[in-house]
Design an enzyme around this catalytic site. Structure first.
Site, short mmCIF file in Angstrom:
data_model
loop_
_atom_site.label_atom_id
_atom_site.label_comp_id
_atom_site.label_asym_id
_atom_site.label_seq_id
_atom_site.Cartn_x
_atom_site.Cartn_y
_atom_site.Cartn_z
N CYS A 192 -16.70 0.92 6.59
CA CYS A 192 -17.81 0.33 7.36
C CYS A 192 -17.82 0.89 8.78
CB CYS A 192 -17.72 -1.19 7.37
SG CYS A 192 -16.21 -1.84 8.13
N ASN A 251 0.79 -6.50 4.73
CA ASN A 251 0.14 -5.35 5.32
C ASN A 251 -0.20 -4.37 4.20
OD1 ASN A 251 0.46 -2.39 6.32
ND2 ASN A 251 0.01 -3.55 8.18
N ALA A 252 -1.45 -3.98 4.08
CA ALA A 252 -1.89 -3.15 2.96
C ALA A 252 -1.16 -1.81 2.92
CB ALA A 252 -3.39 -2.94 3.04
N ASP A 279 -4.20 -9.81 1.82
CA ASP A 279 -4.75 -9.79 3.16
C ASP A 279 -3.63 -10.10 4.15
OD1 ASP A 279 -7.87 -9.83 4.22
OD2 ASP A 279 -6.50 -10.82 5.61
N SER A 280 -3.80 -9.69 5.40
CA SER A 280 -2.78 -9.96 6.41
C SER A 280 -2.98 -11.31 7.08
CB SER A 280 -2.78 -8.86 7.47
OG SER A 280 -4.04 -8.79 8.11
#
Length: 402
Positions: free
Chosen positions: A345, A284-285, A257-258
């Site tokens: 989402c 960062n993903a 996660d960031s």
């Protein structure tokens, strides 16, 4: 009470009789099953305070009673087609009916009322153990707060009711963003249990009402298909909800996660379950996926649960490009037979667009991806097929075959 009248009951019990007149197009929308009437389909309205008002057509025929928001583009939200008093007892009965539809859920955190999905527009009610967190998301609903809270209290009998009225959508209703303790006591942190996994929810400060409850059933699904003893990657992990479920079967899980703060809570959750096989990484993903591809890293299971990339319709093209990039790179990191659970989402990314994006990503990845299952939100977040806004969460479980 005669047709065309409605009773809006405030906390003090004072009543007002008011009426709005809507167009044939607006009436047809209700007939078709959608509860919203927009400003442009309202011919006449009180132009005063929000509340519950009667709605008629231009001939004076009673069409129903609705939540009225005088400054919102969504002027009216249908509550009932009848003329009964919409008071505390009415709200209690509707909330009780929604709760009954959740019978059999054994998790201690879940949604009790899913707004339009349960016929109670703009009302969200979530249970966290012995406490309840609610959101009142329209001006019309806010005006009858006391009756709604009384209905929640009498039906669910919680130790406390917290109003997380800090969702940005309230700005469109001319409402303040605030968090209010409406009844009893609600702790800052609540320990909940989901399919045997324990985690800490934050009702006062966490995302949404304290946790992402809509992915509850998907987390269990992913854990079921996780290869025993394999290696898993959970991107956009937040507090580690997917990672915790994966760790019950995986040899090792990398949770990314960031947010340093989110990862700290994830570590607490892992310790709560006695799990030592999760590595927490702040990154960062997008950058990490590119690095992993260059390094030829491989995983048996990958979860992609990003935040909404498309906040508005104008962002759709850019959002789809972002979804495609992370999915394409994740597909390349799967071992043969590995599984990818991916979701969006973003309401503006509909199922067809999401499916097309996944097909394009699969083609460009050079991998063959078998569709195992399409998913959405859990059954405590019911979707109404003629109210597309209730179907915001789309998920796909894919398996690499070659």
């Amino acid at each position: 009470m005669t047709a065309g009248q409605a009773v809006g009951r405030s906390g003090g019990g004072r009543t007002k009789t008011r009426t709005a007149v809507i167009s044939a197009k607006g009436g047809a929308r209700w007939t078709a099953g959608h509860p919203w009437i927009y400003r442009t389909d309202v011919y006449a309205e009180p132009h005063d305070q929000p509340g519950i008002i009667a709605v008629t057509d231009r001939r004076g025929r009673h069409l129903g009673q609705a939540l009225y928001s005088p400054t919102s583009e969504i002027r009216l939200r249908l509550l009932t087609r009848g003329t009964e008093a919409v008071d505390g007892a009415w709200w209690a009965a509707r909330i009780a009916a929604a709760a009954a539809r959740r019978e059999g859920i054994t998790d201690t955190a879940y949604r009790v009322v899913h707004a339009e999905g349960d016929g109670l527009p703009s009302l969200v009610v979530d249970r966290y153990g012995t406490c309840v967190v609610a959101q009142l998301l329209s001006a019309g609903l806010e005006s009858v707060r006391d009756d709604v809270v009384a209905g929640i209290r009498s039906t669910l009998n919680p130790d406390g009711i917290l109003l997380r009225n800090d969702a940005g959508i309230r700005r469109h209703e001319g409402l303040p963003l605030e968090v209010i303790l409406a009844s009893g006591e609600v702790p800052q942190i609540v320990e909940v249990v989901e399919e045997g996994v324990r985690y800490l929810a934050a009702p006062w400060s966490g995302q949404k009402t304290g946790a992402f409850l809509d992915q509850r059933e998907n987390r269990a699904l992913v854990a079921d298909v996780m290869p025993t003893g394999g290696r898993a990657l959970d991107l956009f992990t937040y507090h580690g909800s997917f990672a915790l479920h994966l760790a019950r079967r995986a040899a090792e899980v990398l949770a990314v996660d960031s947010s340093e703060e989110a990862l700290a809570r994830g570590k607490e959750n892992a310790a709560l379950n006695g799990m030592a096989n999760i590595t927490w990484r702040e990154a960062n993903a997008f950058d990490l996926l590119r690095d992993f591809e260059r390094q030829a890293e491989r995983f048996d299971a990958i979860v992609l649960d990003p935040p909404a990339f498309a906040k508005t319709k104008d962002n759709l093209e850019r959002a789809l490009a972002g979804y495609k990039e992370i999915n394409l790179r994740a597909m390349r990191l799967l071992v043969p037979g590995g599984v990818l659970f991916t979701c969006s989402c973003s309401y503006h990314v509909n199922r067809a667009a999401f499916a097309d994006m996944l097909a394009a990503a699969a083609r460009d990845s050079g991998r063959r991806l078998q569709l195992v299952r399409w998913t959405g939100a859990g059954r405590d977040h019911p979707e109404i097929v003629n109210v597309p806004e209730t179907g915001y969460l789309k998920g796909a479980l894919l398996r690499a075959v070659e």
